[in-house]
Design a protein around this motif. Sequence first.
Motif, mmCIF file in Angstrom:
data_model
loop_
_atom_site.group_PDB
_atom_site.id
_atom_site.type_symbol
_atom_site.label_atom_id
_atom_site.label_comp_id
_atom_site.label_asym_id
_atom_site.label_seq_id
_atom_site.Cartn_x
_atom_site.Cartn_y
_atom_site.Cartn_z
ATOM 1 N N LEU A 27 -0.252 4.834 -1.507
ATOM 2 C CA LEU A 27 -1.668 4.869 -1.850
ATOM 3 C C LEU A 27 -2.435 5.719 -0.851
ATOM 4 C CD1 LEU A 27 -2.414 1.178 -2.896
ATOM 5 C CD2 LEU A 27 -1.915 3.149 -4.369
ATOM 6 N N THR B 211 -7.967 3.164 -8.002
ATOM 7 C CA THR B 211 -7.403 1.856 -8.353
ATOM 8 C C THR B 211 -8.389 0.724 -8.067
ATOM 9 O OG1 THR B 211 -6.368 1.667 -6.158
ATOM 10 C CG2 THR B 211 -5.047 2.645 -7.927
ATOM 11 N N ASP C 238 0.817 -1.205 0.000
ATOM 12 C CA ASP C 238 0.000 0.000 0.000
ATOM 13 C C ASP C 238 0.854 1.259 0.000
ATOM 14 O OD1 ASP C 238 -2.206 -1.625 0.087
ATOM 15 O OD2 ASP C 238 -2.422 -1.521 2.273
ATOM 16 N N LYS D 192 -4.400 6.041 -6.266
ATOM 17 C CA LYS D 192 -2.964 6.151 -6.541
ATOM 18 C C LYS D 192 -2.664 7.604 -6.898
ATOM 19 C CE LYS D 192 0.767 4.497 -9.519
ATOM 20 N NZ LYS D 192 1.136 3.627 -10.653
ATOM 21 N N GLY E 243 -5.260 12.099 -7.707
ATOM 22 C CA GLY E 243 -4.864 10.787 -8.201
ATOM 23 C C GLY E 243 -6.011 10.121 -8.920
ATOM 24 N N ARG F 104 -9.550 3.203 -2.886
ATOM 25 C CA ARG F 104 -8.101 3.426 -2.852
ATOM 26 C C ARG F 104 -7.688 4.222 -4.086
ATOM 27 N NH1 ARG F 104 -5.075 -2.060 -0.966
ATOM 28 N NH2 ARG F 104 -6.141 -2.891 -2.786
#
Length: 340
Positions: free
Chosen positions: A252, A291, A249, A307, A288, A305
């Motif tokens: 992230l 994901t 992770d 990125k 970001g 989550r």
Amino acid sequence: MSLLSPRPSERLRKGLEQRKGPPPMVRTPRERLNRRGSLETKSGGGPRRSWLVVLVLCCATLATLDQTPVLEPARTAVGEVLSPLETGAAMVARPFTGVPEWFDTRDDLRERLTELEAENSTLRRQLEVTDYGRAKLAEYESITRAADDLGYALVPARVTAFGPAQTFNRTVTIDAGSAAGIKSDMSVVTGDGLVGRVLRVTKTSATVLLIVDAASVVGGRVGGADRSGKKSGQVGMVRGSGVVAGGSDAGLLALDLVDQTAAPLKGETVVTWGDGRAAPYVSGLPIGEVTDTFESVRDSSRTVRIKPYVDFGSLDVVGVVVPGDTVSDRALITPEGELR
């Protein structure tokens, strides 16, 4: 007086001759003294002239014979006999005659190798400096484009240090401070997206909290459409994991949506939300992309989550979002992407 006795005049002459000693010896042109001091008779010029004439005649004879084919068979036979001998002698002598040349060649090669290594090292350093300068210029250009794309004025700065500050774990120090018009709770970006916010400021530097820090909270909005085909625009709070690298992770971010029934699609963009003037983060800054999404069995909550677009392990040139009328001790990038 006896008749046999010499006359007085004769006696006087003999006495004078005895006192003068023996008469000096006269050397003839053909006599010379050798190393022992005795006389030697020199040979005349006749034999020398005879030998000279003989040598001239022999040379003339050999020159004449060399122009005729009479000696060609003899010359060929002598060459066939002596050629193998010459070749063998050359092969035997070559290792000895080539030793000085081998040492000279080896020294020249060693010197040339040293010169080439030094030249190669110089070119490598120049290439590294050139690549670094090119990368730095590209980052400045990306900051300029970001100001134009986002519509905000930016103060460019460079990251000078990484480390913790106060109770936070993921911070960086930049080389611009209050003299450049920077204040606390200002957004910090790169050409890729959001970096963090300003924590504290000195006259010439500032500390920036990265959004990957575990204590960082950013308001985020999901763009695109959800699984039902409707425009999602879901909002939530983006939190950092506190890990930049080293784990699954690492780097992230987690987005806790306000609407737990929403399920953003993979690849959707997440940006900051607000009215454009709110601190510490202005609206519309890219954070970001999504994901994946997972649900918690324990409390039935849903977490998205993300990125981040920014590579936090290689930060160098950043831009601090400031008001358009900011007075700065350095060049200011206007919302139109121009230097002021």
